[in-house]
Design a protein around this motif. Structure first.
Motif, mmCIF file in Angstrom:
data_model
loop_
_atom_site.group_PDB
_atom_site.id
_atom_site.type_symbol
_atom_site.label_atom_id
_atom_site.label_comp_id
_atom_site.label_asym_id
_atom_site.label_seq_id
_atom_site.Cartn_x
_atom_site.Cartn_y
_atom_site.Cartn_z
ATOM 1 N N ARG A 248 0.852 -1.188 0.000
ATOM 2 C CA ARG A 248 0.000 0.000 0.000
ATOM 3 C C ARG A 248 0.890 1.240 0.000
ATOM 4 N NH1 ARG A 248 -5.311 -0.841 1.487
ATOM 5 N NH2 ARG A 248 -5.449 1.310 2.243
ATOM 6 N N VAL A 249 0.761 2.058 -1.045
ATOM 7 C CA VAL A 249 1.594 3.251 -1.209
ATOM 8 C C VAL A 249 0.714 4.496 -1.190
ATOM 9 C CG1 VAL A 249 3.202 4.449 -2.738
ATOM 10 C CG2 VAL A 249 3.276 1.959 -2.565
ATOM 11 N N ALA A 250 1.118 5.502 -0.420
ATOM 12 C CA ALA A 250 0.403 6.776 -0.378
ATOM 13 C C ALA A 250 1.326 7.874 -0.874
ATOM 14 C CB ALA A 250 -0.072 7.083 1.043
ATOM 15 N N PHE A 251 0.748 8.922 -1.462
ATOM 16 C CA PHE A 251 1.508 10.068 -1.959
ATOM 17 C C PHE A 251 1.074 11.319 -1.200
ATOM 18 C CE2 PHE A 251 1.379 7.034 -5.402
ATOM 19 C CZ PHE A 251 2.657 7.087 -5.954
ATOM 20 N N SER A 252 2.030 12.208 -0.936
ATOM 21 C CA SER A 252 1.709 13.469 -0.265
ATOM 22 C C SER A 252 2.512 14.598 -0.892
ATOM 23 C CB SER A 252 2.048 13.382 1.231
ATOM 24 O OG SER A 252 1.773 14.610 1.886
ATOM 25 N N GLY A 253 1.866 15.733 -1.123
ATOM 26 C CA GLY A 253 2.550 16.916 -1.631
ATOM 27 C C GLY A 253 2.755 16.901 -3.130
ATOM 28 N N GLY A 270 1.407 -3.424 -9.750
ATOM 29 C CA GLY A 270 0.769 -4.319 -8.794
ATOM 30 C C GLY A 270 0.681 -3.770 -7.390
ATOM 31 N N LEU A 271 0.928 -2.460 -7.229
ATOM 32 C CA LEU A 271 0.837 -1.826 -5.916
ATOM 33 C C LEU A 271 -0.572 -1.286 -5.693
ATOM 34 C CD1 LEU A 271 4.191 0.183 -6.023
ATOM 35 C CD2 LEU A 271 3.804 -2.095 -5.061
ATOM 36 N N HIS A 272 -0.902 -1.039 -4.442
ATOM 37 C CA HIS A 272 -2.180 -0.429 -4.094
ATOM 38 C C HIS A 272 -1.930 1.025 -3.734
ATOM 39 C CE1 HIS A 272 -6.238 -0.052 -2.366
ATOM 40 N NE2 HIS A 272 -5.645 0.693 -1.442
ATOM 41 N N VAL A 273 -2.588 1.955 -4.409
ATOM 42 C CA VAL A 273 -2.439 3.385 -4.120
ATOM 43 C C VAL A 273 -3.501 3.776 -3.114
ATOM 44 C CG1 VAL A 273 -2.511 5.713 -5.067
ATOM 45 C CG2 VAL A 273 -1.422 3.873 -6.362
ATOM 46 N N ALA A 274 -3.064 4.168 -1.929
ATOM 47 C CA ALA A 274 -3.965 4.544 -0.845
ATOM 48 C C ALA A 274 -4.155 6.058 -0.818
ATOM 49 C CB ALA A 274 -3.409 4.064 0.491
ATOM 50 N N THR A 275 -5.347 6.484 -0.425
ATOM 51 C CA THR A 275 -5.632 7.927 -0.350
ATOM 52 C C THR A 275 -5.326 8.506 1.021
ATOM 53 O OG1 THR A 275 -7.943 7.452 0.227
ATOM 54 C CG2 THR A 275 -7.424 7.757 -2.115
ATOM 55 N N SER A 276 -4.948 7.646 1.976
ATOM 56 C CA SER A 276 -4.594 8.113 3.316
ATOM 57 C C SER A 276 -3.547 7.176 3.895
ATOM 58 C CB SER A 276 -5.838 8.159 4.217
ATOM 59 O OG SER A 276 -6.390 6.866 4.358
ATOM 60 N N VAL A 277 -2.971 7.566 5.011
ATOM 61 C CA VAL A 277 -1.956 6.752 5.685
ATOM 62 C C VAL A 277 -2.579 6.088 6.906
ATOM 63 C CG1 VAL A 277 0.213 6.807 6.992
ATOM 64 C CG2 VAL A 277 -0.020 8.126 4.881
ATOM 65 N N VAL A 335 -10.626 4.715 -12.861
ATOM 66 C CA VAL A 335 -11.801 5.490 -13.228
ATOM 67 C C VAL A 335 -11.714 6.872 -12.593
ATOM 68 C CG1 VAL A 335 -14.311 5.618 -13.115
ATOM 69 C CG2 VAL A 335 -13.180 3.401 -13.322
ATOM 70 N N PRO A 336 -11.779 7.970 -13.394
ATOM 71 C CA PRO A 336 -11.649 9.302 -12.820
ATOM 72 C C PRO A 336 -12.903 9.732 -12.062
ATOM 73 C CG PRO A 336 -11.853 9.406 -15.223
ATOM 74 C CD PRO A 336 -11.891 7.964 -14.830
ATOM 75 N N VAL A 337 -12.686 10.273 -10.871
ATOM 76 C CA VAL A 337 -13.755 10.928 -10.117
ATOM 77 C C VAL A 337 -13.162 12.156 -9.466
ATOM 78 C CG1 VAL A 337 -15.045 8.818 -9.621
ATOM 79 C CG2 VAL A 337 -13.311 9.603 -8.022
ATOM 80 N N PRO A 338 -13.908 13.265 -9.357
ATOM 81 C CA PRO A 338 -13.351 14.465 -8.749
ATOM 82 C C PRO A 338 -13.319 14.379 -7.232
ATOM 83 C CG PRO A 338 -15.604 14.860 -9.444
ATOM 84 C CD PRO A 338 -15.255 13.478 -9.878
ATOM 85 N N ARG A 339 -12.226 14.827 -6.666
ATOM 86 C CA ARG A 339 -12.141 15.012 -5.224
ATOM 87 C C ARG A 339 -11.017 15.991 -4.944
ATOM 88 N NH1 ARG A 339 -7.630 12.847 -3.174
ATOM 89 N NH2 ARG A 339 -6.717 10.981 -4.108
ATOM 90 N N SER A 340 -10.982 16.545 -3.760
ATOM 91 C CA SER A 340 -9.897 17.456 -3.411
ATOM 92 C C SER A 340 -8.712 16.634 -2.957
ATOM 93 C CB SER A 340 -10.327 18.402 -2.302
ATOM 94 O OG SER A 340 -10.731 17.676 -1.178
ATOM 95 N N ASP A 341 -7.491 17.096 -3.231
ATOM 96 C CA ASP A 341 -6.274 16.354 -2.914
ATOM 97 C C ASP A 341 -5.945 16.504 -1.448
ATOM 98 O OD1 ASP A 341 -4.072 14.802 -3.289
ATOM 99 O OD2 ASP A 341 -2.792 16.506 -3.813
ATOM 100 N N GLY A 342 -5.739 15.377 -0.767
ATOM 101 C CA GLY A 342 -5.435 15.429 0.651
ATOM 102 C C GLY A 342 -3.973 15.547 0.920
#
Length: 342
Positions: A248-253, A270-277, A335-342
């Motif tokens: 599980r990989v998360a991105f910030s900044g 094959g990684l999972h992109v997480a929206t939070s830590v 699939v694209p969906v709008p959201r604000s970047d955390g």
């Protein structure tokens, strides 16, 4: 006498190494996708890292020059400079059939690629090499990976930091002994593909007035709901081991490469992109680990491993396969969906 000057060892030069390099530095109005190049320099090197020639140009960004206190290029200085499309051909001649070499090459390439896209063209280079990644491959004893630190390690004098021509010269002089060390020790060069970018912001030009940059607030970025990895999470990333499918990989900044491109490459690996830590997060990717975002704060709290964008890009080259087969095939595209970047 170096190993290349000695006829007895010259034949040992790796045949798989590139036949020429273009050491590049660009100064820009900022780090976002709508920022522009204000100056560019190229040192062309032969296969063994010897300088063939060099080139430098100012570029009118058709907007505010950005951090003048860093690159020193004011609106007045840039007003009479050529537009990028006017120097694109000459720039291309110096990149053609060469590996682009830069310090944090992902950033320089993304800025160059967007400028060519705006000009309706494509930069004629297919591979890039980041000197930060090469320093890591060589295990150089550096306290950090700043250009000034690399220069000091090789005894290269900096004369004008953040001036594109001098930064390119410094990098060229530091790259040559790095290249020789890699050849001597049989190190594989960390080459990456240069994929042309087609996304950029090309709004109306801002008036070239004054010498100080305008400070833009943080921008909202549409993001996407990414598919879960079909592989089980093998746990946290360990610095002496490769990434593994299912992590599980998360991105910030901010990232110099489009965030969407990094996320797509992670999913494809094959990684999972997480929206939070969370406590289950394997790795946080950020270029600013000291920033107090919710993700960096939680990463510090949970002891989540952290790497920067350049390190992550190179880790993506060798992701270890999952020990078990996926339960379902991964979706072809997110699939694209709008959201604000955390």
């Amino acid at each position: 006498m170096t190993m290349l000057d000695d006829p007895a060892t010259s034949a040992m030069w790796p045949a798989a190494y590139p036949r020429g390099y273009a050491v590049v530095d660009v100064e820009t109005t900022g780090l976002a996708r709508d920022d522009r190049i204000v100056s560019a320099a190229v040192y062309r090197l032969d296969a063994r890292g010897d300088v063939e020639d060099h080139w430098y140009t100012l570029v009118n960004p058709e907007r505010d020059p950005g951090p003048v206190w860093i690159h020193g290029l004011t609106t007045d200085v840039l007003a009479g400079a050529p537009l990028f499309r006017d120097v694109a051909g000459e720039f291309a001649e110096r990149l053609a059939d060469r590996v682009l070499v830069a310090h944090n090459a992902a950033f320089d390439w993304s800025m160059i690629a967007r400028e060519y896209a705006r000009a309706g063209a494509t930069a004629p280079t297919r591979q890039r090499l980041c000197t930060i990644a090469l320093a890591r491959e060589l295990r150089l004893p550096l306290p950090n990976h700043k250009l000034a630190t690399l220069a000091k390690h090789f005894g290269v004098a900096q004369r004008r930091a953040h001036h594109a021509l001098d930064d390119a010269r410094v990098l060229a002089e530091a790259f040559r002994p790095s290249l020789h060390a890699a050849a001597r020790d049989g190190v594989r060069l960390p080459l990456l593909e240069c994929r042309p970018l087609t996304e950029w912001s090309d709004g109306p030009a801002k008036p070239l007035i004054g010498h100080q940059p305008t400070h833009r607030p943080g921008t909202w970025r549409p993001s996407r709901r990414l598919p879960p990895s079909p592989y089980p999470n093998p746990g946290r990333y360990e610095s002496d081991k490769p990434l593994a499918q299912g992590m599980r990989v998360a991105f910030s900044g901010d990232t110099s490469v489009d965030r969407e491109l990094l996320e797509d490459r992670a999913v494809e690996a094959g990684l999972h992109v997480a929206t939070s830590v969370s406590r289950k997060t394997s790795l946080l990717v950020t270029n600013d680990p000291e920033s107090a975002t919710s993700k960096t704060v939680k990463a510090a709290e949970y002891g989540t491993p952290v790497v920067d964008e350049t390190a992550f890009t190179h880790l993506l080259r060798d992701v270890a396969p999952a020990p078990t087969a996926p339960s379902t095939p991964p979706p072809a595209r997110p699939v694209p969906v709008p959201r604000s970047d955390g």
